[in-house]
Design a protein around this motif. Sequence first.
Motif, PDB file in Angstrom:
ATOM      1  N   UNK A  88      -2.143  -7.445   1.939  1.00 14.88           N
ATOM      2  CA  UNK A  88      -2.756  -6.112   2.045  1.00 14.88           C
ATOM      3  C   UNK A  88      -2.107  -5.486   3.273  1.00 14.88           C
ATOM      4  N   UNK A  89      -1.793  -4.185   3.175  1.00 15.74           N
ATOM      5  CA  UNK A  89      -1.077  -3.541   4.262  1.00 15.74           C
ATOM      6  C   UNK A  89      -1.763  -2.279   4.736  1.00 15.74           C
ATOM      7  N   UNK A  90      -1.595  -1.997   5.995  1.00 16.53           N
ATOM      8  CA  UNK A  90      -2.210  -0.825   6.627  1.00 16.53           C
ATOM      9  C   UNK A  90      -1.570   0.445   6.078  1.00 16.53           C
ATOM     10  N   UNK A  91      -2.396   1.333   5.556  1.00 15.18           N
ATOM     11  CA  UNK A  91      -1.909   2.502   4.835  1.00 15.18           C
ATOM     12  C   UNK A  91      -1.037   3.424   5.672  1.00 15.18           C
ATOM     13  N   UNK A  92      -1.337   3.548   6.967  1.00 13.63           N
ATOM     14  CA  UNK A  92      -0.615   4.524   7.780  1.00 13.63           C
ATOM     15  C   UNK A  92       0.853   4.136   7.971  1.00 13.63           C
ATOM     16  N   UNK A  93       1.158   2.863   7.942  1.00 15.18           N
ATOM     17  CA  UNK A  93       2.548   2.444   8.088  1.00 15.18           C
ATOM     18  C   UNK A  93       3.268   2.345   6.755  1.00 15.18           C
ATOM     19  N   UNK A  94       2.543   2.571   5.662  1.00 16.85           N
ATOM     20  CA  UNK A  94       3.134   2.462   4.328  1.00 16.85           C
ATOM     21  C   UNK A  94       3.381   3.821   3.680  1.00 16.85           C
ATOM     22  N   UNK A  95       2.410   4.733   3.780  1.00 11.87           N
ATOM     23  CA  UNK A  95       2.436   5.975   3.001  1.00 11.87           C
ATOM     24  C   UNK A  95       3.737   6.766   3.161  1.00 11.87           C
ATOM     25  N   UNK A  96       4.245   6.858   4.369  1.00 16.38           N
ATOM     26  CA  UNK A  96       5.435   7.678   4.603  1.00 16.38           C
ATOM     27  C   UNK A  96       6.732   6.995   4.175  1.00 16.38           C
ATOM     28  N   UNK A  97       6.662   5.751   3.775  1.00 12.73           N
ATOM     29  CA  UNK A  97       7.873   5.035   3.345  1.00 12.73           C
ATOM     30  C   UNK A  97       8.083   5.089   1.833  1.00 12.73           C
ATOM     31  N   UNK A  98       7.120   5.604   1.091  1.00 11.69           N
ATOM     32  CA  UNK A  98       7.151   5.511  -0.372  1.00 11.69           C
ATOM     33  C   UNK A  98       8.310   6.289  -0.988  1.00 11.69           C
ATOM     34  N   UNK A  99       8.645   7.453  -0.412  1.00 12.15           N
ATOM     35  CA  UNK A  99       9.748   8.237  -0.971  1.00 12.15           C
ATOM     36  C   UNK A  99      11.060   7.458  -0.886  1.00 12.15           C
ATOM     37  N   UNK A 100      11.311   6.840   0.260  1.00 10.23           N
ATOM     38  CA  UNK A 100      12.527   6.056   0.426  1.00 10.23           C
ATOM     39  C   UNK A 100      12.550   4.851  -0.502  1.00 10.23           C
ATOM     40  N   UNK A 101      11.397   4.203  -0.664  1.00  8.16           N
ATOM     41  CA  UNK A 101      11.307   3.049  -1.559  1.00  8.16           C
ATOM     42  C   UNK A 101      11.613   3.469  -2.998  1.00  8.16           C
ATOM     43  N   UNK A 102      11.057   4.608  -3.429  1.00  7.49           N
ATOM     44  CA  UNK A 102      11.317   5.103  -4.787  1.00  7.49           C
ATOM     45  C   UNK A 102      12.801   5.354  -4.994  1.00  7.49           C
ATOM     46  N   UNK A 103      13.451   5.941  -4.000  1.00  9.00           N
ATOM     47  CA  UNK A 103      14.881   6.225  -4.104  1.00  9.00           C
ATOM     48  C   UNK A 103      15.691   4.941  -4.241  1.00  9.00           C
TER      49      UNK A 103
END
Length: 457
Positions: free
Chosen positions: A332-347
């Motif tokens: 389980x991961x802390x949302x604040x350090x994850x949310x902003x990385x999703x666009x890069x992960x999708x790419x």
Amino acid sequence: MVAPEHTQFHTSPMAKSLFRGKAASFFSDGVLFVGGIMVAFLLVWGVWSMASPGTSSPSPNFERVVSDPSVSDGIDSSECAVEGLGVNMRLDPPEPTFYDDPKTSYKIGTLVKNWDEKRKEWLKLHPSFVAGAAERILMLTGSQPTPCKNPIGDHLLLRFFKNKVDYCRIHGYDIFYNNVLLQPKMFTFWAKLPVVRAAMMSHPEAEWIWWVDSDAAFTDMEFKLPLERYRNHNLVVHGWSNLIYDEKSWTGLNAGVFLIRNCQWSLDFMEVWASMGPQTPDYEKWGKTLTSTFKDKIFPESDDQSGLVYLLLKEKDKWGDKIYLEAEYYFEGYWEEIAETLHNISSKYLEMEKGVNTLRRRHAEKVSESYAEQREPYLKQAGNGRYSWRRPFITHFTGCQPCSGKHNDMYSGQSCWNSMQKVLNFADNQVLRNFGFVHPDLLDSSTVSPLPFNYPA
């Protein structure tokens, strides 16, 4: 169907002249005999051809015409349900089990003895559940019994629950959503333990019980728990040994998501853990003890997370060997350090799929796990956890309080809401792709677009 050659049955002109005259009668009888053999051969050969699909062309014919739309390949569409080869949920033999013992209780505070033997006996009487029992998981989650005070709270909880249902459907797990206090005196943080205890008793077929908080979302719908890694352990939580044993921090682990084995050890452990809860006369005393033990604990009440860290810290010899602190991936991961990385992960994932045809292939949702295995070799360089471009397994919105709306003052309610939309739509895109659609904008939950063939080539 190709007709057989008849050349070998023809008679040459020279042969015909030899049989004229007295042999005419014999010849005519012979023709009738041979003709009968030929008809019988054609009949048997035709039936055999239709009954042997392996002799047909290997290329699929998408334009085959079926003369009777109610019948296809010998299957009556009105009776198309086929009995599976899985568990038999109708068989419950009359032999007595622990369920017939009036002393059996589902409640925290009542001891259970010989639970491992009782489970084995139940499985022996229900043999269809034996296959796969070692990896059978029951997921639990839940919320309060009353409507949320946050105007959008119930909508958010519904979306979080849908996310868990999607994950369980893809991987074949059962799920139970609880929205009542099974033991009213065990409220707030402690309400989950009675649910876990009751689930163990009501699901002896499940080897593992997986609690996932209502504000946690699966963000890698393909990833499965590495159960083999936990084969010698009975409780798995996201945690760090240095924070527990060196820094003595109550945030050394997170108790909002945990995997616990359905066994006697777990029942015994939960009784000790729950003894710090509000249903006991020592509740206030435990609050003071935990607050004095953990200097970073900011509220005086005894809570389940501090209690779990305390047991590891003070009774490590008794319990520690069977508790696995998972820190290698986002259990389980802390949302604040994850949310902003999703666009890069999708790419990154789209770039990967552009180069691998098999990962772009359309397929049935039921076989999604096979594509996760195909993807794994291309993720070796991605890493795990923070700063990785691998999809985070579970994103946990600790401190956002979607139901009450009373979020932590460290961040705004809008940041919580926007991040929830991003995370939930990021996960939903992985599900919708199997249905041919996608959210083009992670901040727009209501709009989807159809996916073109061979996307994203």
